[in-house]
Design an enzyme around this catalytic site. Sequence first.
Site, short mmCIF file in Angstrom:
data_model
loop_
_atom_site.label_atom_id
_atom_site.label_comp_id
_atom_site.label_asym_id
_atom_site.label_seq_id
_atom_site.Cartn_x
_atom_site.Cartn_y
_atom_site.Cartn_z
NE ARG A 118 -3.43 2.38 2.62
CZ ARG A 118 -3.26 3.29 3.59
NH1 ARG A 118 -2.51 3.02 4.63
NH2 ARG A 118 -3.88 4.45 3.53
CG HIS A 169 -0.93 9.13 3.29
ND1 HIS A 169 -1.15 7.79 3.54
CD2 HIS A 169 -0.46 9.65 4.44
CE1 HIS A 169 -0.79 7.51 4.79
NE2 HIS A 169 -0.37 8.63 5.36
CD GLU A 216 -4.46 7.73 9.47
OE1 GLU A 216 -3.84 8.77 9.78
OE2 GLU A 216 -4.12 6.61 9.88
CG ASN A 245 -5.24 3.48 8.55
OD1 ASN A 245 -5.40 2.47 7.86
ND2 ASN A 245 -4.73 4.60 8.08
CE1 TYR A 256 -0.07 3.18 13.48
CE2 TYR A 256 -2.05 4.09 12.49
CZ TYR A 256 -0.77 3.59 12.37
OH TYR A 256 -0.19 3.50 11.12
CD GLU A 286 -1.62 4.10 7.94
OE1 GLU A 286 -1.36 4.57 9.07
OE2 GLU A 286 -1.76 4.78 6.91
O1 IFM Z 1 2.74 7.77 9.81
C1 IFM Z 1 1.36 7.83 9.98
C2 IFM Z 1 0.65 7.62 8.66
O2 IFM Z 1 1.04 8.54 7.72
C3 IFM Z 1 -0.83 7.74 8.85
N1 IFM Z 1 -1.30 6.93 9.92
C4 IFM Z 1 -0.59 6.97 11.17
C5 IFM Z 1 0.88 6.78 10.94
C6 IFM Z 1 1.65 6.81 12.27
O3 IFM Z 1 1.46 8.02 12.91
#
Ligand code: IFM
Length: 449
Positions: free
Chosen positions: A84, A128, A173, A299, A301, A356
Site C-alpha cells: 500500500r 495521504h 485518514e 487504520n 493504533y 495500517e
Molecule cells: O505515519 C502515519 C501515517 O502517515 C498515517 N497513519 C498513522 C501513521 C503513524 O502516525
Amino acid sequence: MINQTPTSPAPQFSDDFTWGVATSAYQIEGAAAVDGRGPSIWDTFTHTDGKIIDGSNGDDACDHYHRYAEDVENLVTLNVNAYRFSVSWSRVQPDGYGAWNEKGFDFYSRLLDKLAEKNIAAHLTLYHWDLPQGLQDQGGWLNRETASHFAAYAAEIARRFGSRLASIATHNEPWCTANLGYGNGQFAPGVIDPVAALQVSHHLLLSHGLAMTAMRALNTPAKLGIVLNQWTAVPATDSPADVAEAKWEYARSVQWFMDPIFKGAYPQLALDRMDQGLFTVLENDLSIIHQPLDFLGVNYYVRAFVSTDNPPKKPEGKLGFTDMGWEIYPQGLSDLLLALHQEYQEFNLPPIYITENGMASADKVEDAKIDDQIRIDYLRRHLAAVAFAIEQGVDIRGYFYWSLMDNFEWNSGYAKRFGLIYVDYDTQQRTMKESAFWYRDFIDAQRRP
Ligand code: IFM
C-alpha cells in the site's frame, strides 16, 4: 475474549488473506524537486520554522524515488503479497489543476511494473495529506472547488493505472487532515480553527464521493474505497459524564465519517452538540457521499480513553506505551471491528482491510541487529485481535503493517521509527529488524498446508 498472551497458538488466516505493508509518498519518496514535482503543503509546512520537532523535512526522506527497486526487493523478502502506497498529487499534477506531469506518472508506472514483476498487488491511496500548494493558495480544502479538482485527479489515476491496481483508496485518514491540519494546526497547512476543520471534513467527504463517481464512470477494475483512522472510545469511569463524553468522542470521530458514507447522514449525536450553522452542506452533498464502497480500510493504533477530569485520567497501559506515547491496546482493535460490524453491517459495510497498524519504538542497531521484541509482541497481539474478529464473523480480508520502513513521521520528523526495516538516514542503508523476520515467517506459516 481473545487470549492476548504472546505464548498462545498463532492464529490461522485463510489462504487468500492479503498480507502487506504500507507507506505514503511524502514520508518516503524524497526527490522533492525532481522531474517536475510541484510543492505540496507539507513542503511549505516543513520549511517553516518550528513546525517539525527535529527541524527536518521530507526533501530526501528515504529516497524511495530512486531506490524503489531495492524497496520492492525488500517486499519480496518480507513475503508480503500486497503493498500500500500513495501518489504524490503534485508529482503528477504540479499545481493540483491544469497540466499533468508525465515524468511523475512514469515514476509510478515503473513502481507498478516492478510490483507486477514480483507478483505483489498494488493498493494505491490518492490522498495521504500532501495537497499541492497550488490548491492551498486557492483556499485548500476550505474551498469547495478543491473537491472537484480531486475528482479530476482521481479519474486520471484510475484511467492510467486502474487495470494495474488491486485497489484505490480516495483518502487516508481524513480525520487527521481536518482536525490536525485545520483544527489544532499540528499538521500542514497548520490552521488553528475548529470551525474550519468541520467544513474541511465535509469537503473531504464530498471529494471522496465525487472521486468515487468519476472513477466508477470509467469502469475501473480496481476496487474502490476509503481509509479511515478509527478507535473505540472507552470511558475512564462509569460516571454518566465520562460515559456521555465517550459517546460524543465516538460520534465526532468515527461516526462522523462512517455515517455520511454508509447511512447518508451525519450522526445526530454529534450534530446535537455543535452549532449546525457553522458549516455548509449543500442539498445533494450527502447523496454524493453516500455510495457503495468495494472495501473499507481501517487504520488502528490506539483506543480513546475518555475522561471529563482535568487533567484527564490516563489509561493504566498494562502492555505499555509506544514511543509516540500511545497505549498498546490490541483488544481495542477487535472491539472496534466488532462495533463497526454491528453498527454498519445492515448499511452495506463492505469487506474490511486493516490498512495500517503498527508502532514506533526507540530502535537501536547493536551488532548489526535491531532486536525490536516489543514490535514482535505488538504484531502478535494485534494479529490475534484481527483473527478473533474474523472468528466472530467480521469480513476482514487483509492486514498491512505500518510501515515497510522507518520514515518521515510528520511533525515528529525522523525521531519516531515505525518500520519493519531500519533506515540509516545518512547512508540510506536499509536493515531488516527482527520484527521483519518475524512477520516474514508468520506469513510463511499461514501459507503452509
Ligand atoms: O505515519 C502515519 C501515517 O502517515 C498515517 N497513519 C498513522 C501513521 C503513524 O502516525
